[in-house]
Write a protein that holds these residues in place. Structure first.
Motif, PDB file in Angstrom:
ATOM      1  N   PRO A 131       0.983  -1.047   0.087  1.00  0.00           N
ATOM      2  CA  PRO A 131      -0.151  -0.014  -0.069  1.00  0.00           C
ATOM      3  C   PRO A 131       0.939   1.180  -0.062  1.00  0.00           C
ATOM      4  O   PRO A 131       1.955   1.399   0.663  1.00  0.00           O
ATOM      5  N   ALA A 132       0.233   2.366  -0.634  1.00  0.00           N
ATOM      6  CA  ALA A 132       1.286   3.378  -0.888  1.00  0.00           C
ATOM      7  C   ALA A 132       1.091   4.046   0.681  1.00  0.00           C
ATOM      8  O   ALA A 132       0.226   4.421   1.191  1.00  0.00           O
ATOM      9  N   ILE A 133       2.318   4.489   1.009  1.00  0.00           N
ATOM     10  CA  ILE A 133       2.201   5.255   2.291  1.00  0.00           C
ATOM     11  C   ILE A 133       2.614   6.638   1.923  1.00  0.00           C
ATOM     12  O   ILE A 133       3.671   6.981   1.178  1.00  0.00           O
ATOM     13  N   PRO A 134       1.903   7.814   2.367  1.00  0.00           N
ATOM     14  CA  PRO A 134       2.488   9.191   2.145  1.00  0.00           C
ATOM     15  C   PRO A 134       3.681   9.582   2.541  1.00  0.00           C
ATOM     16  O   PRO A 134       4.017   9.081   3.418  1.00  0.00           O
ATOM     17  N   ASN A 135       4.374  10.438   1.834  1.00  0.00           N
ATOM     18  CA  ASN A 135       5.484  10.853   2.027  1.00  0.00           C
ATOM     19  C   ASN A 135       5.738  12.071   3.146  1.00  0.00           C
ATOM     20  O   ASN A 135       6.746  12.108   3.565  1.00  0.00           O
ATOM     21  N   THR A 136       4.547  12.394   3.518  1.00  0.00           N
ATOM     22  CA  THR A 136       4.229  13.334   4.778  1.00  0.00           C
ATOM     23  C   THR A 136       4.312  12.500   6.014  1.00  0.00           C
ATOM     24  O   THR A 136       4.200  13.366   6.898  1.00  0.00           O
ATOM     25  N   THR A 137       4.217  11.393   5.956  1.00  0.00           N
ATOM     26  CA  THR A 137       3.997  10.946   7.285  1.00  0.00           C
ATOM     27  C   THR A 137       5.169  10.642   8.122  1.00  0.00           C
ATOM     28  O   THR A 137       6.286  10.526   7.578  1.00  0.00           O
ATOM     29  N   VAL A 138       4.921  11.000   9.536  1.00  0.00           N
ATOM     30  CA  VAL A 138       6.117  11.315  10.413  1.00  0.00           C
ATOM     31  C   VAL A 138       5.827  10.559  11.607  1.00  0.00           C
ATOM     32  O   VAL A 138       4.749  10.583  12.027  1.00  0.00           O
ATOM     33  N   THR A 139       6.773   9.820  11.881  1.00  0.00           N
ATOM     34  CA  THR A 139       6.943   8.788  13.029  1.00  0.00           C
ATOM     35  C   THR A 139       7.339   9.779  14.171  1.00  0.00           C
ATOM     36  O   THR A 139       8.389  10.190  14.173  1.00  0.00           O
ATOM     37  N   LEU A 169      -2.482  23.133   2.423  1.00  0.00           N
ATOM     38  CA  LEU A 169      -1.612  23.685   3.506  1.00  0.00           C
ATOM     39  C   LEU A 169      -1.716  22.595   4.583  1.00  0.00           C
ATOM     40  O   LEU A 169      -2.368  21.513   4.625  1.00  0.00           O
ATOM     41  N   PRO A 170      -0.590  22.391   5.545  1.00  0.00           N
ATOM     42  CA  PRO A 170      -0.554  21.455   6.333  1.00  0.00           C
ATOM     43  C   PRO A 170      -1.589  21.186   7.411  1.00  0.00           C
ATOM     44  O   PRO A 170      -2.434  22.031   7.600  1.00  0.00           O
ATOM     45  N   LYS A 171      -2.058  20.145   7.560  1.00  0.00           N
ATOM     46  CA  LYS A 171      -3.042  19.677   8.557  1.00  0.00           C
ATOM     47  C   LYS A 171      -2.953  20.703   9.818  1.00  0.00           C
ATOM     48  O   LYS A 171      -1.857  20.573  10.416  1.00  0.00           O
ATOM     49  N   PRO A 172      -4.070  20.956  10.552  1.00  0.00           N
ATOM     50  CA  PRO A 172      -3.992  21.829  11.774  1.00  0.00           C
ATOM     51  C   PRO A 172      -2.992  20.942  12.876  1.00  0.00           C
ATOM     52  O   PRO A 172      -2.500  21.484  13.636  1.00  0.00           O
TER      53      PRO A 172
END
Length: 109
Positions: free
Chosen positions: A7-15, A83-86
């Motif tokens: 499954p595609a994981i968004p590049n914006t995901t931050v652990t 825009l980035p999520k709140p």
């Protein structure tokens, strides 16, 4: 034959390290409440700003300019979608000490 498509994981995901979040309050739940309240503030501000900009296009009459206005409305909407999520903004502000918070229960002790 095995399905090797992942499954595609968004590049914006931050652990995130949970210890980073609770280091300021010593309580992960308190930190999450602070972050969620700040995210709600940011979200409400963004909504008000967006509705204000889109309200400029509200008109009671139909005319040929509507097509051009629709394009402008779409561009404004796309800008807000990018825009980035709140919640991400709130986490960043919290981790960088840009959020003022207090706990009256802790102050009384």
């Amino acid at each position: 034959m095995m399905n090797t498509n992942k499954p595609a994981i968004p590049n914006t995901t931050v652990t995130r390290n949970v210890n980073d979040l609770d280091s300021k309050t010593q309580n992960i739940y308190e930190s999450l409440v602070i972050i969620s309240k700040r995210a709600n503030q940011i979200s409400n501000n963004m909504k008000e700003e967006l509705h204000g900009k889109l309200a400029e296009f509200a008109s009671s009459n139909d005319n040929l300019e509507e097509i051009f206005e629709n394009r402008e409305q779409i561009e404004i909407s796309k800008h807000y979608e990018r825009l980035p999520k709140p919640s991400l903004i709130a986490i960043d502000e919290f981790l960088n000490d840009k959020v003022y918070y207090r706990n009256p229960a802790k102050e009384q002790q």
